[in-house]
Scaffold this active site. Structure first.
Site, PDB file in Angstrom:
ATOM      1  N   ARG A 172       0.807  -1.243   0.000  1.00 34.77           N
ATOM      2  CA  ARG A 172       0.000   0.000   0.000  1.00 34.77           C
ATOM      3  C   ARG A 172       0.833   1.283   0.000  1.00 34.77           C
ATOM      4  NH1 ARG A 172      -1.699   0.690   6.353  1.00 34.77           N
ATOM      5  NH2 ARG A 172       0.334   0.188   7.186  1.00 34.77           N
ATOM      6  N   ASP A 188     -16.587  14.417  22.486  1.00 31.28           N
ATOM      7  CA  ASP A 188     -17.641  15.084  23.251  1.00 31.28           C
ATOM      8  C   ASP A 188     -17.909  16.470  22.645  1.00 31.28           C
ATOM      9  OD1 ASP A 188     -16.120  17.205  24.690  1.00 31.28           O
ATOM     10  OD2 ASP A 188     -15.072  15.487  25.559  1.00 31.28           O
ATOM     11  N   HIS A 194     -14.717  22.851  19.549  1.00 32.86           N
ATOM     12  CA  HIS A 194     -13.363  23.373  19.299  1.00 32.86           C
ATOM     13  C   HIS A 194     -12.917  22.988  17.876  1.00 32.86           C
ATOM     14  CE1 HIS A 194      -9.293  24.696  20.063  1.00 32.86           C
ATOM     15  NE2 HIS A 194      -8.838  23.497  19.753  1.00 32.86           N
ATOM     16  N   ARG A 199     -12.224  24.285  12.099  1.00 41.21           N
ATOM     17  CA  ARG A 199     -12.376  23.687  10.774  1.00 41.21           C
ATOM     18  C   ARG A 199     -13.560  24.218   9.969  1.00 41.21           C
ATOM     19  NH1 ARG A 199      -7.246  22.002   9.894  1.00 41.21           N
ATOM     20  NH2 ARG A 199      -6.524  20.810  11.685  1.00 41.21           N
TER      21      ARG A 199
HETATM   22  C1  LIG Z   1      -6.211  26.526   9.383  1.00 40.51           C
HETATM   23  C2  LIG Z   1      -5.246  25.600  10.070  1.00 40.51           C
HETATM   24  C3  LIG Z   1      -3.976  25.460   9.589  1.00 40.51           C
HETATM   25  C4  LIG Z   1      -3.068  24.574  10.218  1.00 40.51           C
HETATM   26  N1  LIG Z   1      -1.803  24.446   9.708  1.00 40.51           N
HETATM   27  C5  LIG Z   1      -0.946  23.578  10.290  1.00 40.51           C
HETATM   28  C6  LIG Z   1       0.379  23.395   9.776  1.00 40.51           C
HETATM   29  O1  LIG Z   1       0.777  24.028   8.804  1.00 40.51           O
HETATM   30  N2  LIG Z   1       1.180  22.492  10.378  1.00 40.51           N
HETATM   31  C7  LIG Z   1       0.784  21.783  11.477  1.00 40.51           C
HETATM   32  O2  LIG Z   1       1.558  20.982  11.988  1.00 40.51           O
HETATM   33  N3  LIG Z   1      -0.451  21.945  11.984  1.00 40.51           N
HETATM   34  C8  LIG Z   1      -1.332  22.798  11.418  1.00 40.51           C
HETATM   35  N4  LIG Z   1      -2.581  22.941  11.936  1.00 40.51           N
HETATM   36  C9  LIG Z   1      -2.989  22.112  13.078  1.00 40.51           C
HETATM   37  C10 LIG Z   1      -3.005  22.952  14.379  1.00 40.51           C
HETATM   38  O3  LIG Z   1      -1.716  23.432  14.700  1.00 40.51           O
HETATM   39  C11 LIG Z   1      -3.543  22.103  15.543  1.00 40.51           C
HETATM   40  O4  LIG Z   1      -2.679  20.995  15.753  1.00 40.51           O
HETATM   41  C12 LIG Z   1      -4.929  21.566  15.267  1.00 40.51           C
HETATM   42  O5  LIG Z   1      -5.778  22.591  14.810  1.00 40.51           O
HETATM   43  C13 LIG Z   1      -5.496  20.956  16.539  1.00 40.51           C
HETATM   44  O6  LIG Z   1      -5.731  21.974  17.461  1.00 40.51           O
HETATM   45  P1  LIG Z   1      -5.740  21.721  19.019  1.00 40.51           P
HETATM   46  O7  LIG Z   1      -4.407  21.229  19.478  1.00 40.51           O
HETATM   47  O8  LIG Z   1      -6.252  22.967  19.663  1.00 40.51           O
HETATM   48  O9  LIG Z   1      -6.860  20.584  19.122  1.00 40.51           O
HETATM   49  P2  LIG Z   1      -6.949  19.289  20.023  1.00 40.51           P
HETATM   50  O10 LIG Z   1      -5.817  18.359  19.774  1.00 40.51           O
HETATM   51  O11 LIG Z   1      -8.344  18.764  19.824  1.00 40.51           O
HETATM   52  O12 LIG Z   1      -6.823  19.801  21.461  1.00 40.51           O
HETATM   53  C14 LIG Z   1      -7.840  20.611  22.053  1.00 40.51           C
HETATM   54  C15 LIG Z   1      -7.209  21.381  23.169  1.00 40.51           C
HETATM   55  O13 LIG Z   1      -6.785  20.460  24.177  1.00 40.51           O
HETATM   56  C16 LIG Z   1      -5.559  20.873  24.726  1.00 40.51           C
HETATM   57  N5  LIG Z   1      -4.554  19.811  24.465  1.00 40.51           N
HETATM   58  C17 LIG Z   1      -4.745  18.665  23.767  1.00 40.51           C
HETATM   59  N6  LIG Z   1      -3.648  17.919  23.795  1.00 40.51           N
HETATM   60  C18 LIG Z   1      -2.737  18.597  24.524  1.00 40.51           C
HETATM   61  C19 LIG Z   1      -1.393  18.353  24.910  1.00 40.51           C
HETATM   62  N7  LIG Z   1      -0.759  17.227  24.588  1.00 40.51           N
HETATM   63  N8  LIG Z   1      -0.776  19.279  25.624  1.00 40.51           N
HETATM   64  C20 LIG Z   1      -1.380  20.412  26.003  1.00 40.51           C
HETATM   65  N9  LIG Z   1      -2.652  20.712  25.674  1.00 40.51           N
HETATM   66  C21 LIG Z   1      -3.323  19.818  24.943  1.00 40.51           C
HETATM   67  C22 LIG Z   1      -5.203  22.206  24.089  1.00 40.51           C
HETATM   68  O14 LIG Z   1      -5.731  23.232  24.859  1.00 40.51           O
HETATM   69  C23 LIG Z   1      -5.957  22.159  22.777  1.00 40.51           C
HETATM   70  O15 LIG Z   1      -6.286  23.432  22.258  1.00 40.51           O
HETATM   71  C24 LIG Z   1      -3.486  23.814  11.344  1.00 40.51           C
HETATM   72  C25 LIG Z   1      -4.801  23.976  11.824  1.00 40.51           C
HETATM   73  C26 LIG Z   1      -5.676  24.838  11.200  1.00 40.51           C
HETATM   74  C27 LIG Z   1      -7.079  24.965  11.739  1.00 40.51           C
END
Ligand SMILES: Cc1cc2nc3c(=O)[nH]c(=O)nc-3n(C[C@H](O)[C@H](O)[C@H](O)COP(=O)(O)OP(=O)(O)OC[C@H]3O[C@@H](n4cnc5c(N)ncnc54)[C@H](O)[C@@H]3O)c2cc1C
Length: 280
Positions: A172, A188, A194, A199
């Protein structure tokens, strides 16, 4: 309190909502609804659901004030079929539980994402992560579509040929990002909101945005009041930096744009926020 049954959600359970050319979202199951958010929030007072108007007000208050834990009491299980490049963006949201089809165990299906011609556009001039608004002209779009479909057909032909001699887990490895995968995804409501905030936003890639629109429509069936509060306090809201907020006050006081204390780019961003009503 008894199990929450939401009639509008029951009606759509198990139904496939199509997304892109071959994908879908299906609500497999749900736990709770608006009523559960209210019950959870009121647990400390020992009072259950009050009137519709009071419940609506409470849910709005909770979201506005980021009192989010009652929203974690509502849980969704979705079955999603999506191209791998969308899955790679989706999987960055770590606060969900998922189980994906195994390409080691199963033969992957001959199913690939091919964009609609109107979704083909050149690289955006001002957004390094996006495409231009104007679609490609018909000839260039046709050429691009032929490149996609020919490459997919060749890759799948090679894959099936290799399956005769090589294990599925290795055969694959040349399959492209446009291949469809499937998973069960459980999350949830707090974390779903979030995900949706990020998105559904215009900065997200169109393909994942289309999935987010369907997820949101489904969530709105399960908990319409929470969905309404999200539209009001999150999706439709715009935040201002301290400098922008000072500029807004000055503008309301009658100051001219050149006296708002913002540099050229800052002023452009500020004006764009005011004009479009969305985060820029
Ligand atoms: C428009 C857009 C462009 C993006 N471009 C890129 C890119 O170029 N490259 C790239 O790598 N990513 C990219 N991302 C991904 C982005 O950086 C985030 O990884 C992704 O949106 C998930 O967000 P999150 O960590 O808030 O969400 P989730 O993983 O759902 O986490 C939700 C919240 O839980 C907490 N949390 C979860 N896990 C942890 C942890 N281990 N430690 C501390 N707090 C935690 C944080 O408060 C977090 O905000 C992009 C995202 C978007 C929406």
């Amino acid at each position: 309190m008894a199990h929450c049954v939401v009639p509008a959600a029951e009606e759509i359970l198990d139904r496939e909502f199509p997304v892109l050319n071959k994908g879908f979202v299906r609500l497999v199951d749900y736990l709770g609804g608006d009523e559960r958010i209210v019950q959870a929030a009121r647990v400390s007072y020992g009072k259950g659901t009050k009137s519709y108007r009071e419940d609506k007000g409470l849910i709005s208050y909770l979201l506005r004030n980021k009192h989010t834990s009652p929203f974690e009491q509502v849980v969704f299980t979705f079955h999603v079929k999506l191209p791998i490049f969308v899955a790679r963006q989706w999987i960055r949201h770590r606060t969900a539980r998922l189980n994906e089809i195994s390409g080691r165990y199963s033969v992957m299906k001959d199913e690939f994402y091919v964009p609609a011609p109107e979704d083909l556009a050149a690289q955006s001039a001002d957004n390094k992560q996006g495409r231009a608004e104007e679609p490609l002209d018909a000839r260039k779009a046709q050429e691009a579509l032929e490149v996609f479909t020919a490459g997919q057909a060749r890759a799948y032909e090679d894959y099936t040929r290799l399956l005769g001699d090589v294990a599925r887990e290795v055969a694959r490895i040349n399959l492209p990002l446009s291949l469809y995968t499937e998973w069960y995804w459980q999350i949830d409501l707090h974390n779903l909101l979030h995900f949706l905030q990020l998105r559904l936003d215009a900065h997200a890639q169109k393909e994942i945005r289309l999935y987010a629109e369907v997820l949101f429509a489904i969530a709105a069936k399960v908990c319409p009041l929470a969905a309404e509060a999200f539209e009001e306090h999150t999706r439709g809201a715009v935040s201002f930096s301290a400098k922008e907020f000072a500029a807004l006050r000055a503008k309301l006081g009658g100051a001219a744009d050149e006296d708002l204390g913002l540099s050229g780019k800052e002023l452009d961003r500020f004006q764009e926020k005011l004009k479009s009503g969305r985060q820029v």
